[in-house]
Scaffold this active site. Structure first.
Site, PDB file in Angstrom:
ATOM      1  N   ASP A 256       0.864  -1.171   0.000  1.00 29.23           N
ATOM      2  CA  ASP A 256       0.000   0.000   0.000  1.00 29.23           C
ATOM      3  C   ASP A 256       0.906   1.228   0.000  1.00 29.23           C
ATOM      4  O   ASP A 256       2.096   1.162   0.337  1.00 29.23           O
ATOM      5  CB  ASP A 256      -0.930  -0.007   1.212  1.00 29.23           C
ATOM      6  CG  ASP A 256      -2.229   0.732   0.936  1.00 29.23           C
ATOM      7  OD1 ASP A 256      -2.250   1.584   0.036  1.00 29.23           O
ATOM      8  OD2 ASP A 256      -3.216   0.466   1.627  1.00 29.23           O
ATOM      9  N   GLU A 605     -17.410  10.148   5.183  1.00 28.03           N
ATOM     10  CA  GLU A 605     -16.879   8.802   5.394  1.00 28.03           C
ATOM     11  C   GLU A 605     -16.002   8.425   4.209  1.00 28.03           C
ATOM     12  O   GLU A 605     -16.384   8.606   3.060  1.00 28.03           O
ATOM     13  CB  GLU A 605     -18.005   7.782   5.591  1.00 28.03           C
ATOM     14  CG  GLU A 605     -19.028   7.708   4.480  1.00 28.03           C
ATOM     15  CD  GLU A 605     -20.055   6.603   4.690  1.00 28.03           C
ATOM     16  OE1 GLU A 605     -19.885   5.770   5.602  1.00 28.03           O
ATOM     17  OE2 GLU A 605     -21.031   6.573   3.924  1.00 28.03           O
TER      18      GLU A 605
END
Length: 864
Positions: A256, A605
């Site tokens: 990542d 979110e």
């Protein structure tokens, strides 16, 4: 697409597409120097001109359409795609996405003979982490809380992206984030997940295993967090023992982005002393490609004896295999995927599919007194709420840019042309005040054009010749997350910006100036500094009221300095007034029906966000309640006595128990993509019969979730990764709305199912035949769900999904649905094997259109 003169004139053997791939890899590996190898082991792969190898950006995104790369078809957010429970249509959707991906790659390479970020063929999609807790902001990117549903849709996405050609992959897919990764966002760089191996193998790993063994996914992304004390990108259990060992995975592992930097930074994992030891450890644990720049230190790792060139070569073989699998070093004519025309991008066929998937994703959760569908001849509709006319909300996160968006308000206006439509925004999503944007009161300079002047510099000091000067008329919102350019000719790092304009106040009173940036900024009004942020981690308020006089002009200037990897600059100017609930009620009281479009927003979110709102933290939720201001507005609308239809836009689930009394129908439309508004209107009008099913549990409230979580973990609440008490598989109480729930305008009755055998061996398939009757007067689609319960085993899940099928059933007609349960359906964790194994014993097979046992029928089964 190697730039060679002809298919028959190859300078080096690796350029010859007719040779075996392994032979080509070994030839190229022997030609590359150590520095060249290292340069190709990061996401921004360096060109090797002497070997005709172009630069290449490995990082690309296609979560629900090609993202961050200009115009593209935007399908519903992943959680909405999961709510379709439709594997064939999911596969078709990702075949279209990969068509657009190849077309974009072909165009960008033809134009520049290289590809940068968001231009390549390697897509870091899908996100198959388990949505274990509704507080996780990135849960919207997943296929929900169930391992089997996630695996089924994930494999379809991989196959759609990678294609079915025996020689060349269409694109690469990537299974992420491996593993035990699902929030919180705010501590993901330092969090150490500690769970039982039972939860690891029964919940967190099955989807990854399916994508590796069934989907042949060509890339796996290791996660930010640690697992059992080791960062995931250098984890013995996950990478060495399971992925490369038990599963024998031969594809690439990619980190990542900047995850390796967390290894050596004390404020994060801090498990490694420096960059060279980090790079060496990640490489030895088979992290082949880094998204980031820590692998620039691999030369130091070599010099220190921490690794050898043979270690580099192990990873390089997998990386080079990716180049050859995709045909990126082959003559263009030899790869048939290169003939996909650019006209497929945003094509009519793809737009129709975006609408179809939005329709299929909608879940009718409640429909008291059959309020829906609405009468086509209805006279007056009130459309209220912060999400009613917000097209950007519908795009979710990790999104592309559609050529057009149909909002919910647009869809209703089009669908009901003869009705009077009353629109009232009513409130913001979470702000208890109403906002009126004042951006239209800006001029770039005295007597200039409308908007603000934006000047970018390719340095941190506002010096020299500007890299870009423009006037922004629409509003200030710049974001370089993932390396997107802020503007033409502007670099991705070390930038600065001056945003200025003359503001003519339309009233006397407080005008709210609201800058929000990821780095350092200073805000000036008439040359006076009124706000400053001194660093990326500095806490700061988001709103600055300035007293102004009506008609007076004020010189506003925002100076931004980039310090971090990403740039985020927004600047809003608005008036704030208390929400007048009574006034909203008064304006809509005469409507025949009130459609309230509320819920949440991707601005609240999502991934590692800066959010200053009650109930939210770092992109996650700290509460699962509907924001208070919306609850109050809903209660006020209820006082009209008119039917209220709640159109819920969301990427997660909410605890709506306290709000249930204030609406008659609940329509969950997720973040529905570019055609979301049309799909909503189709369902409201009855032109589409809703058929979606919940991929997540809707708990009554947060207490119902937290009170049942494991108390043995050192982490509590959201940070507790144990599955006890979580999701329909381990929850023993009745939720507000269960996983698999979804109503229809049709009525389906399940007959008595039959098993082909009542006793099977552990290695046998089991066939279940389920009769389904549509007793209503309209055609509909139903999702037949099959659950397995292992009896007399207190450690097993309460029940777990093992098969499903969406089926169209015409009105007043019966259909027989045949489903197969594979031997995997009866595999559960075994401590001695430290893996899933076939478990003999007594089982109950449950079937129906929900996970709620009160709505399921059952059969007994013996497994030998």
């Amino acid at each position: 697409m190697c730039a060679v003169s002809s298919a028959q004139n190859f300078k080096y053997p690796f350029q010859n597409p007719k040779l075996p791939v392994d032979q080509r890899i070994e030839n190229l590996l022997g030609l590359l120097t150590v520095d060249e190898k290292i340069g190709m082991m990061m996401d921004n792969s360096k060109a090797v001109p002497r070997l005709d190898i172009p630069g290449y950006g490995w990082w690309n995104e296609a979560l629900h359409g090609v993202a961050r790369a200009g115009t593209a078809t935007v399908f519903p957010q992943a959680i909405g795609l999961a709510a379709t429970w439709d594997v064939p249509e999911h596969l078709k959707t990702f075949e279209m996405i990969s068509d657009e991906a190849r077309a974009k790659y072909n165009k960008s390479f033809d134009e520049s003979q290289k590809t940068g970020r968001y231009e390549g063929l390697t897509f870091w999609t899908p996100n198959i982490n388990i949505f274990r807790d509704p507080r996780w902001g990135r849960g919207q990117e997943t296929y929900g809380e169930d391992p089997y549903l996630t695996a089924s849709l994930g494999v379809a996405a991989v196959k759609g992206l990678q294609g079915n050609d025996p020689k060349y992959f269409k694109t690469h897919a990537c299974a992420k984030h491996f593993a035990v990764h699902s929030g919180p966002e705010w501590n993901r760089h330092s969090y150490n997940a500690e769970i039982s191996h039972r939860d690891l193998y029964e919940t967190y790993l099955p989807a990854f295993k399916a994508l590796v063994l069934e989907g042949n996914v060509r890339e796996v992304m290791c996660a930010y967090n640690a697992f059992d004390g080791q960062p995931c990108c250098a984890n013995n259990t996950l990478l060495t023992e399971i992925l490369r060992g038990k599963w024998n995975y031969d594809g690439m592992v990619v980190s990542d982005c900047w995850a390796l930097a967390d290894f050596y930074q004390k404020q994060y994992h801090g498990t490694h002393p420096d960059e060279k030891s980090t790079a060496a450890d990640a490489l030895k644990h088979s992290t082949d490609l880094e998204c980031g720049d820590t692998y620039n230190n691999l030369n130091k790792s070599l010099a220190s004896g921490l690794i050898t060139e043979k270690d580099l070569d192990i990873s390089m073989r997998r990386i080079l295999k990716g180049w050859f699998e995709l045909g990126m070093l082959d003559p263009k004519s030899s790869v048939h995927w290169n003939s996909i025309p650019y006209s497929v991008v945003d094509s009519d066929e793809h737009k129709k599919q975006a609408l179809k998937m939005a329709q299929k994703s909608i879940v009718l959760m409640k429909n008291d007194k059959n309020v829906l569908p609405l009468n086509k001849n209805i006279k007056k509709i009130a459309v209220v709420g912060p999400n009613a006319d917000d097209g950007l909300m519908q795009l979710g996160n990790y999104n592309g840019t559609p050529s057009s968006i149909v909002t919910i308000l647009d869809g209703i206006k089009t669908k009901f042309p003869n009705a009077e439509i009353i629109y009232e925004k009513g409130t913001e999503v979470a702000d208890p005040s109403s906002r009126t944007s004042l951006y239209q009161s800006f001029l770039s300079q005295k007597k200039g054009e409308k908007g603000m002047k934006v000047t970018f510099f390719n340095n941190n000091e506002f010096k020299g010749t500007p890299a870009n000067i423009s006037v922004n008329k629409a509003g200030i919102n710049y974001n370089s997350f993932g390396g997107t350019q802020l503007a033409p000719n502007v670099g991705r790092e070390n930038t600065s910006a001056i945003i200025s304009g003359v503001f003519k106040s339309p009233y006397t009173g407080d005008v709210i100036l609201s800058p929000s940036t990821s780095d350092v900024y200073t805000l000036f009004v008439d040359g006076k500094e009124i706000a400053t942020r001194k660093g990326p981690d500095a806490r700061h308020p988001s709103e600055f009221p300035v007293k102004m006089e009506k008609g007076k002009e004020y010189q506003i200037e925002l100076r931004h300095t980039q310090k971090g990897k990403y740039v985020s600059i927004t600047f809003d100017v608005y008036r704030k007034d208390p929400v007048n609930f009574a006034a909203v009620r008064e304006r809509v009281k005469d409507a025949n029906v009130i459609v309230f479009a509320g819920g949440l927003s991707p601005s609240l979110e999502g991934e590692e966000m800066m959010v200053n709102a009650e109930g939210f933290k770092g992109g996650d939720k700290t509460s699962i309640d509907l924001p208070k201001v919306q609850r109050e507005l809903l209660a006020e609308l209820r006082k009209t006595g008119k039917p209220v239809v709640f159109v819920l836009c969301i990427g997660s689930s909410l605890g709506l128990e306290q709000d249930e009394k204030n609406y008659d129908a609940l329509l969950n439309v997720w973040y529905g993509g570019q055609s979301g508004g049309t799909a909503v209107a189709d369902v409201l009008a009855g032109d589409y019969n809703p058929s979606g099913k919940l991929p997540v549990t809707f708990y009554k409230n947060l207490e119902q979730l937290d009170n049942n979580l494991s108390k043995t973990s050192k982490h509590q609440g959201f940070e507790n990764y144990d599955m006890q008490g979580r999701t329909y598989r381990y929850m023993k109480e009745k939720p507000l709305y269960p996983f698999g729930h979804g109503l229809s305008y049709s009525k389906f009755i399940y007959g008595n199912a039959k098993l082909n055998k009542n006793t099977i061996n552990a290695n046998e398939n089991l066939t279940i035949t389920v009769p389904v009757t549509n007793t209503s007067g309209r055609d509909g689609e139903e999702v037949v769900e099959i659950y397995v319960k292992r009896n007399n085993d207190p450690l097993a899940p309460v029940k777990t999904l093992r098969a499903f099928q969406r089926v169209a059933v015409p009105s007043n007609t019966s259909k027989t649905v045949e489903l197969t349960l594979s031997p995997d359906s009866f595999m559960f964790y075994d401590e001695k094997a430290d893996d899933l194994v076939s478990k003999p014993g007594d089982y109950t097979i449950l079937y129906g259109g929900t996970s709620d046992e009160s709505g399921l029928k059952s059969l007994k089964l013996q497994v030998k």
